[in-house]
Every structure is written in C-alpha cells, then in structure tokens.
Scaffold this active site. Structure first.
Site, mmCIF file in Angstrom:
data_model
loop_
_atom_site.group_PDB
_atom_site.id
_atom_site.type_symbol
_atom_site.label_atom_id
_atom_site.label_comp_id
_atom_site.label_asym_id
_atom_site.label_seq_id
_atom_site.Cartn_x
_atom_site.Cartn_y
_atom_site.Cartn_z
ATOM 1 N N ARG A 286 -9.232 -84.231 -32.899
ATOM 2 C CA ARG A 286 -8.956 -83.751 -34.253
ATOM 3 C C ARG A 286 -9.990 -82.695 -34.616
ATOM 4 O O ARG A 286 -11.191 -82.853 -34.340
ATOM 5 C CB ARG A 286 -9.031 -84.885 -35.286
ATOM 6 C CG ARG A 286 -7.830 -85.817 -35.304
ATOM 7 C CD ARG A 286 -6.533 -85.099 -35.693
ATOM 8 N NE ARG A 286 -5.385 -85.981 -35.655
ATOM 9 C CZ ARG A 286 -4.510 -86.066 -34.640
ATOM 10 N NH1 ARG A 286 -4.648 -85.302 -33.569
ATOM 11 N NH2 ARG A 286 -3.469 -86.881 -34.715
ATOM 12 N N HIS A 334 -1.550 -76.748 -32.477
ATOM 13 C CA HIS A 334 -1.580 -78.167 -32.083
ATOM 14 C C HIS A 334 -0.304 -78.511 -31.276
ATOM 15 O O HIS A 334 0.730 -78.851 -31.841
ATOM 16 C CB HIS A 334 -1.664 -79.013 -33.352
ATOM 17 C CG HIS A 334 -1.971 -80.443 -33.094
ATOM 18 N ND1 HIS A 334 -2.331 -81.312 -34.089
ATOM 19 C CD2 HIS A 334 -1.971 -81.177 -31.962
ATOM 20 C CE1 HIS A 334 -2.540 -82.517 -33.578
ATOM 21 N NE2 HIS A 334 -2.310 -82.457 -32.286
HETATM 22 P P1 NDP Z 1 -6.825 -94.830 -28.179
HETATM 23 O O1 NDP Z 1 -6.730 -95.676 -29.393
HETATM 24 O O2 NDP Z 1 -6.280 -95.343 -26.897
HETATM 25 O O3 NDP Z 1 -8.324 -94.403 -27.903
HETATM 26 C C1 NDP Z 1 -9.226 -94.092 -28.892
HETATM 27 C C2 NDP Z 1 -10.588 -94.477 -28.388
HETATM 28 O O4 NDP Z 1 -11.578 -93.936 -29.251
HETATM 29 C C3 NDP Z 1 -10.795 -95.989 -28.338
HETATM 30 O O5 NDP Z 1 -11.258 -96.339 -27.058
HETATM 31 C C4 NDP Z 1 -11.843 -96.189 -29.410
HETATM 32 O O6 NDP Z 1 -12.746 -97.200 -29.133
HETATM 33 C C5 NDP Z 1 -12.601 -94.884 -29.345
HETATM 34 N N1 NDP Z 1 -13.442 -94.651 -30.500
HETATM 35 C C6 NDP Z 1 -13.157 -94.824 -31.810
HETATM 36 N N2 NDP Z 1 -14.216 -94.491 -32.558
HETATM 37 C C7 NDP Z 1 -15.188 -94.114 -31.718
HETATM 38 C C8 NDP Z 1 -16.528 -93.673 -31.898
HETATM 39 N N3 NDP Z 1 -17.049 -93.581 -33.121
HETATM 40 N N4 NDP Z 1 -17.255 -93.355 -30.793
HETATM 41 C C9 NDP Z 1 -16.721 -93.488 -29.557
HETATM 42 N N5 NDP Z 1 -15.453 -93.904 -29.331
HETATM 43 C C10 NDP Z 1 -14.705 -94.216 -30.394
HETATM 44 O O7 NDP Z 1 -6.094 -93.460 -28.569
HETATM 45 P P2 NDP Z 1 -5.657 -92.241 -27.652
HETATM 46 O O8 NDP Z 1 -6.631 -92.118 -26.529
HETATM 47 O O9 NDP Z 1 -4.217 -92.343 -27.333
HETATM 48 O O10 NDP Z 1 -5.834 -91.053 -28.688
HETATM 49 C C11 NDP Z 1 -7.120 -90.722 -29.193
HETATM 50 C C12 NDP Z 1 -7.011 -89.672 -30.276
HETATM 51 O O11 NDP Z 1 -6.536 -88.462 -29.719
HETATM 52 C C13 NDP Z 1 -5.989 -89.992 -31.387
HETATM 53 O O12 NDP Z 1 -6.530 -90.846 -32.370
HETATM 54 C C14 NDP Z 1 -5.688 -88.625 -31.931
HETATM 55 O O13 NDP Z 1 -6.624 -88.269 -32.912
HETATM 56 C C15 NDP Z 1 -5.866 -87.717 -30.717
HETATM 57 N N6 NDP Z 1 -4.556 -87.273 -30.199
HETATM 58 C C16 NDP Z 1 -4.295 -85.932 -30.168
HETATM 59 C C17 NDP Z 1 -3.071 -85.477 -29.765
HETATM 60 C C18 NDP Z 1 -2.773 -84.010 -29.676
HETATM 61 O O14 NDP Z 1 -1.612 -83.634 -29.632
HETATM 62 N N7 NDP Z 1 -3.781 -83.163 -29.618
HETATM 63 C C19 NDP Z 1 -1.995 -86.405 -29.387
HETATM 64 C C20 NDP Z 1 -2.420 -87.782 -29.322
HETATM 65 C C21 NDP Z 1 -3.643 -88.190 -29.767
HETATM 66 P P3 NDP Z 1 -12.421 -98.741 -29.191
HETATM 67 O O15 NDP Z 1 -10.930 -98.895 -29.355
HETATM 68 O O16 NDP Z 1 -12.960 -99.187 -27.879
HETATM 69 O O17 NDP Z 1 -13.143 -99.224 -30.372
#
Ligand code: NDP
Length: 400
Positions: A286, A334
C-alpha cells in the site's frame, strides 16, 4: 431486497474488450497452502473476461437481479456529489476493489444508514475505516488469497526490472537508440544480493519462494515467525525482529504487509536512510506504508537506486503526485492484483460472499476482516484496529 453499490474502475479508453489475447485460463485446483479457491454455487461470467471495470460488473448483475436485489455500478467515487455519495444512503452492501477504492470513511459510514457489509473485491481493506466499521458492527470481508500470487509475480518482475534497468533500456529502443552504455551504467545482476521482505504472509512467502532460484540471500521480518521447516530447511531465511533491524542488511527490500496503523509510514526518511546506499525498494502493498516525499527525495539523492510498485495514496493518484515524475522509478497504476486471472478468482469470491450473506450462511473465516464489532478471521491475525483512510479525499484531485 438489498441495494448493492459496486464501485469499479472505468472501462478501457477504446471501449469494453470484444476479444482477449488468450482463449482460456490455466485451471488451478487450490492455493499453495491448500486453501480452496472461491466456491460460489454458480458464476455468470466467462473466466478471463474483464470483470473489474464498470461494464464487467464483477459478473454480478444476473445473480443479484434474479434474486430481486438492485445493483448500482459506478466509477464516480470522489469529490463533491459523487455517484458513490448519492447512492450510499440506502445501500446495504458496498463493494469496491483496492485498485479503485471506494474510501469508506467514518463520515460515509455514518451517512449510510442501511449499510451492513463492505466487501473488498481483492485483498486489503485499508480503504475502509475499520474502527468505524467495528463501531457500527458492519461486516468487512475480502477475498483472501485471490491475487496474492499475482502480486508475488509482479514483485519478482519489478525486482528484476529495477536491478537490471529494464524500463530505461526498453525506452532507448522505442526512441530509436542503441545506447548500450546508457543502459548498462545502471544495470546489475540480482545474483548474490541480499533480498528481504517485510511480512512473509501469502505474498511475502510466495516472493521468497520465487526469488530463491536466483541464488540470493533471503531475509524476512513478520509478526509471526514461519515454521522452521520453511525458514531453515526450505528457504534458508534470516529472520529479523523488525523492519528496522532488517533493512540495513538488504540490497533489495520488498514490502508485503497490510496497511494498518502499525505500518502507516513505516518507511519514512529515517527507515529509508538506514538502508544500504543504492538499495532498491519495491512496494506493492500500500502506498501509505511509505512516506511519499521521503521516497522521492531518496531517489534524487541516490540513497535509493530504484523504487517500484503499483500502490499509491490516494488512488487514483493526483496528476502532481511526485512518484509520477521522480527519477529511477518503475511505477504502474495499481494493477498487480487485477490481472484477468485474478479477476476471475475475486469475482467468484465476491459471489461466494454474497451468496453466504443472502442465504444466512457464515462467510468463511479467512475472508473476514471485521465482524460483530471486532477484527475477525484474517483481520484479527494480520491487522490492528484503527483507521488508515485519512487524506483519502485528495483522490478527487485526480479529476482536476
Ligand atoms: P497476508 O494476510 O497473507 O499477509 C500479511 C502479512 O503481513 C502477515 O503475515 C502479517 O503478519 C504481516 N504483518 C502485518 N503487520 C505487520 C507488521 N507490522 N510487520 C510485519 N509484518 C506484518 O496477506 P497477503 O500477503 O495476501 O497480502 C498482503 C498485503 O498486500 C495486503 O494486505 C494488501 O495490502 C497488499 N496487496 C496488494 C495487492 C496489489 O494489487 N498490489 C493485491 C493483494 C494484496 P501475521 O499475520 O503473521 O501477524
């Protein structure tokens, strides 16, 4: 009967496609961790069609109207008197995609008296004020995993594109040149580099797995540690307690965490200043996770050798957004999560969510972000409570 308000991006400038480059899509059985793909009872679209633009309607009209509901589709979402604002008052469900987000601020949520559910056709519900949604006991749901691999592929492309200096080299050809020295003067091999991901969730882990064959050294930070079998045996990762601890070791950093209060402006001037001089930063998570001016300044000073991604704040990005014109960037609109392949999955996922909602069946836990006044499902695991929509009204500047 419900009114469903769907905010989608505009059709292509030459009109809605009459044909596509490929006849069909590969058939996927499951996501890499075993999660099933969306399982609606039926779909009313051809996989591979453009569904995310206004005329595509996410393939929902036939289903909704056959069940007596009203579907309103618009791309007009920002500024005074937008269609979104005009239609919101009696809408029960609002659906939008992160690519063209309907910013569901507290003010909009308060005005939408009949609102029950906000659906993200995609992943990432930061365009909704989650705190306001919790306060109103709305359901917020997204289609977890639908485009995680799409984004991971994009990240690998952008890492290679930046490090190997692909875009400027391509441009020399289009301009009629043969300027090998100009192309080579900023071109390196990825092999041997230290590559780190902020978050190793669905996307982050998929990026690590895809980068492994490039013979790089892999690093990650996350709130939860990966199983030992993955961290040590499969990928040989170095774990760091925080992004701040990880980035000084990396030549390439890729950001793959959600935007929530904990991660907003995580990559500010201080964090970027602590990276190796000449590092590359890829952000497909994001836009607001990075400080806009700090990124532009770091590219100008050489602190960053390149920045690429597809996420901005706000979206659409105003014409004068500095990331449009800063040096050594590889930005796109995006798009990484809205390939035609991804659209098929998230349109089916939205249909599944709507079928569950209207038939009073539970929505899958992995699709839930907010439910019953609190973070739930994937939301409870990966987000923190609060609001990240502040400043989204600037999206109206795109039209000016
Ligand atoms: P997931 O929920 O599988 O992964 C998100 C990860 O981020 C989790 O492992 C979570 O940790 C970790 N996380 C959250 N907060 C923190 C932090 N403060 N520091 C370190 N790690 C953190 O989601 P996805 O991998 O599928 O997607 C991730 C993000 O990518 C989405 O939320 C979205 O914003 C973005 N995205 C962008 C797209 C695009 O078109 N550009 C499309 C899809 C997604 P844990 O769960 O272990 O607490």
């Amino acid at each position: 009967m419900a009114k469903v308000l769907c905010v989608l991006y505009d059709d292509p400038i030459d009109g809605y496609p009459k044909s596509y480059p490929r006849a069909d899509l590969p058939r996927l059985e499951r996501y890499p961790d075993g999660q099933t793909l969306p399982t609606p009872k039926a779909i009313d679209f051809k996989p591979g069609a453009l569904l995310g633009s206004v005329s595509g309607e996410l393939g929902l009209r036939k289903y909704l109207e056959a069940n007596g509901h009203t579907l309103v589709v618009t791309s007009d979402k920002d500024g005074d008197n937008s269609r979104l604002d005009r239609e919101l008052e009696d809408a029960e469900i609002v659906i939008s995609q992160p690519f063209w987000p309907a910013y569901m601020t507290r003010e909009r949520i308060e005005r939408a008296k009949k609102l029950k559910m906000i659906v993200t056709a995609g992943i990432g519900s930061d365009h909704t004020d989650l705190q306001a949604a919790m306060d109103r006991k709305l359901t917020v749901a997204e289609v977890t995993y639908c485009n995680s691999i799409s984004v991971a592929e994009h990240v690998v492309m952008m890492i290679l594109g930046l490090v190997r200096n692909y875009i400027p080299s391509y441009q020399w050809v289009v301009k009629g040149g043969w300027n090998i020295a100009d192309c080579a003067a900023r071109s390196y091999d990825v092999e041997g580099m230290q590559v780190g991901t902020v978050a190793a969730g669905r996307i982050g882990l998929a990026v690590l797995r895809r980068m492994k064959p490039f013979d790089v050294k892999l690093h990650y930070t996350d709130r939860h540690r990966l199983p030992r079998a993955v961290e040590e045996e499969e990928l040989g990762l170095t774990f760091h307690e925080s992004a701040a601890a990880m980035v000084p070791h990396c030549d390439v950093v890729t950001i793959n965490c959600p935007l929530h209060p904990e991660t907003e402006h995580l990559f500010d001037a201080k964090m970027i200043g602590s990276m190796k001089r000449g590092a590359y930063l890829i952000n497909t998570a994001r836009g607001k996770i990075c400080d806009r001016d700090a990124v532009a300044n770091a590219l100008k000073s050489g602190q960053l050798a390149g920045y690429a991604g597809d996420v901005w704040f706000p979206q659409p990005a105003p014409q004068d957004h500095p990331w449009r014109t800063m040096p050594h960037h590889g930005m796109t609109p995006h798009i990484s999560g809205t390939s035609l392949s991804a659209q098929t999955r998230y349109a089916a996922g939205v249909r599944e969510i709507l079928e569950c909602y209207f038939e009073n069946r539970p929505i899958r836990d992995e699709y839930l972000i907010v439910s019953d006044g609190k973070l739930a499902g994937t939301g409870a695991h990966s987000y923190s409570a609060g609001n990240a929509t502040t400043g989204s009204d600037e999206a109206a500047k795109f039209k000016q």
